[in-house]
Enzyme design. Structure first.
Site, mmCIF file in Angstrom:
data_model
loop_
_atom_site.group_PDB
_atom_site.id
_atom_site.type_symbol
_atom_site.label_atom_id
_atom_site.label_comp_id
_atom_site.label_asym_id
_atom_site.label_seq_id
_atom_site.Cartn_x
_atom_site.Cartn_y
_atom_site.Cartn_z
ATOM 1 C CD GLU A 190 -61.802 -23.943 -0.522
ATOM 2 O OE1 GLU A 190 -60.736 -24.511 -0.783
ATOM 3 O OE2 GLU A 190 -62.262 -23.861 0.622
ATOM 4 C CD GLU A 382 -65.722 -26.810 1.152
ATOM 5 O OE1 GLU A 382 -64.725 -26.817 1.899
ATOM 6 O OE2 GLU A 382 -65.648 -26.946 -0.076
#
Ligand code: BG6
Length: 483
Positions: A190, A382
């Protein structure tokens, strides 16, 4: 694609990170990481669910008296000792891919050491060998929210250019060591979190800065160069290596068709997609240069940076997707609880117990949008539902709500593939319960496998199969046909 099956060779599995599962934080030469300094704060005392941004001063204080705090990420779920049992359970569900991360401070305890720590390297040898036993492909993140603490304290983390060299040395070490065991890699988890929480994203302290935005985006620049360099090194060491970037893709919608809302939402999307634009297109887009000009940000580059970015784009894009957010130009609109990505209430969507808006169709939208923009393969690394689970007296866990969430998202993935998106695989977040990143809770559970441990570290760590375990096994067995 025939019927409702996913394409041949589609990768199905789950995703974890070292600092949320391993434990063993002080064993076999491992150094501390920034995640080890996040203490547990009970829900009643927290404001929203934004991951802790720990200050340097707080760390120095806590280090003087470590025993008086509980740091959940130091202990995880003891994967360090139980990886064989855990991988066996994942294999039983039929996983053909398992995303995990290497703890940088297990390999280079201080981040700037001369030599790597052999015991740390050996641990991942064992883990990858265990995966191989069951034909599970490891998908390895090189840095998942756990910059070595020494690099944060001594250099102010990624704000310092020196980290590019330390990182290059670390990645070269692991690419060489695991050359025959791993060929799927992600650079920074991220990476766009750097613009929202630079402590978590890269061990950067903002407290002494008179221009925090400058510091965050400078740190992001260092990570971009490091990511491109890692891609270059990975390809040199093994031409079969595939390297991806990783973006938290919280799609932003406009609240209404008021052009003010539409522009606001577009800006929010751009501020995130900027991170993938650089990884794929290899240059800073115009909209971000304007943002830099208007916010007094001036990125210090060295000769050769632009070339590295341009010459070494990623092979694929990976995303986390949990929710969509909605933005509004109306400052009185009701806002959702604070978290890394939040916004105003979307009346069409339900929220989780943590206030995250559940939006399966947003995933289809996000996949189409990314594929239209870049035309390179996408991996969803994810996705999942953080929820409270109850271990019944007969040791069963009935998590129909989790099955429902995942099922709806998989249906939208299937739609996106039918739309023409090149989707490589799907790893649900936390296939085995783990420590939450934002709240450090154990009670925010994502797993198919329940772990007996509570928010304060109590429990016998036993593993139990939830109803979703048997459901996901069937999904994988039927290659997505039976949901
Ligand atoms: C992503 C992170 O933001 O979301 C994971 O990459 C994290 O590390 C996951 O655990 C879920 O978030 P949370 O805060 O519910 O753990």
């Amino acid at each position: 694609m025939e019927s409702n099956r996913f394409p041949e060779g589609f990768l199905w599995g789950g995703a974890t990170s070292a600092c949320q599962i391993e434990g063993g934080y002080n064993l076999d030469g491992r150094g501390l990481s920034i995640a080890d300094m996040v203490k547990f704060i009970p829900k009643e005392q927290r404001k929203g669910d934004r991951p802790a941004s720990v200050t340097k001063k707080e760390i120095q204080e806590m280090l003087k008296n470590e025993d008086s705090y509980y740091f959940p990420k130091r202990h995880g779920i003891d994967f360090y000792h139980r990886y064989k049992e855990d991988i066996k359970l994942l294999a039983e569900m039929g996983f053909n891919v398992f995303r995990l991360s290497i703890s940088w401070s297990r390999i280079f305890p201080n981040g700037d050491d001369e030599e790597p720590n052999e015991e740390g390297l050996k641990f991942y040898d064992n883990v990858f060998d265990e995966c191989k036993k069951y034909n599970i492909k490891p998908l390895v993140t090189l840095s998942h929210y756990d910059t070595p603490l020494n690099l944060a304290l001594k250099y102010n983390g990624w704000a310092n250019r020196k980290l590019i060299d330390f990182f290059a040395k670390y990645v070269r070490t692991v690419f060489e060591r695991y050359k025959d065991k791993v060929d799927l890699w992600l650079t920074f988890n991220e990476i766009n979190v750097m613009s929202k929480n630079p402590y978590t994203g890269g061990g950067v302290f903002l407290e002494d800065s008179d221009n925090p935005l400058q510091l965050s985006y400078q740190a992001a620049h260092h990570q971009f160069v490091a990511s491109a360099l890692a891609t270059k090194i990975a390809h040199e060491i093994n031409p079969n290596n595939k390297v991806g970037c990783m973006l938290a893709r919280a799609v932003t919608y406009p609240e209404t068709n008021n052009p003010l809302d539409i522009i606001k939402a577009q800006k929010a999307n751009q501020m995130n997609l900027f991170f993938t634009d650089i990884h794929v297109r290899g240059e800073y887009p115009g909209y971000i240069l304007r943002y830099f000009r208007e916010n007094n940000i001036s990125i210090q580059k060295e000769l050769g940076d632009d070339e590295i970015l341009k010459l070494h784009p990623v092979d694929f894009i990976s995303i986390s997707y949990y929710k969509s957010v909605t933005e509004s130009s109306n400052s009185n609109a009701e806002r959702l609880p604070d978290s890394l990505f939040t916004g105003v209430k979307n009346p069409y969507l339900e929220t989780t117990d943590w206030g995250w808006q559940i939006d399966p169709m947003g995933l289809r939208w996000a996949l189409n949008d990314l594929y239209d923009r870049y035309q390179i393969p996408i991996f969803i690394v994810e996705n999942g539902l953080g929820a409270y689970d109850k271990l019944e007296e007969d040791n069963k866990i009935h998590d129909a709500y989790r099955i429902d969430y995942l099922k709806k998202h998989i249906i939208q993935m299937r739609e996106a593939i039918k739309d023409g998106v090149d989707l490589m695989g799907y790893t649900t977040w936390g296939p085995i319960d783990l420590v939450s990143d934002s709240t450090s809770e154990m009670s925010k559970r994502y797993g198919f496998i329940y772990v007996d441990k509570d928010d304060y570290g109590k429990g016998n760590l036993k593993r139990f199969k939830k109803d979703s375990f048997f459901w996901y096994k069937k999904v994988i067995e039927s290659n997505g046909e039976i949901l």
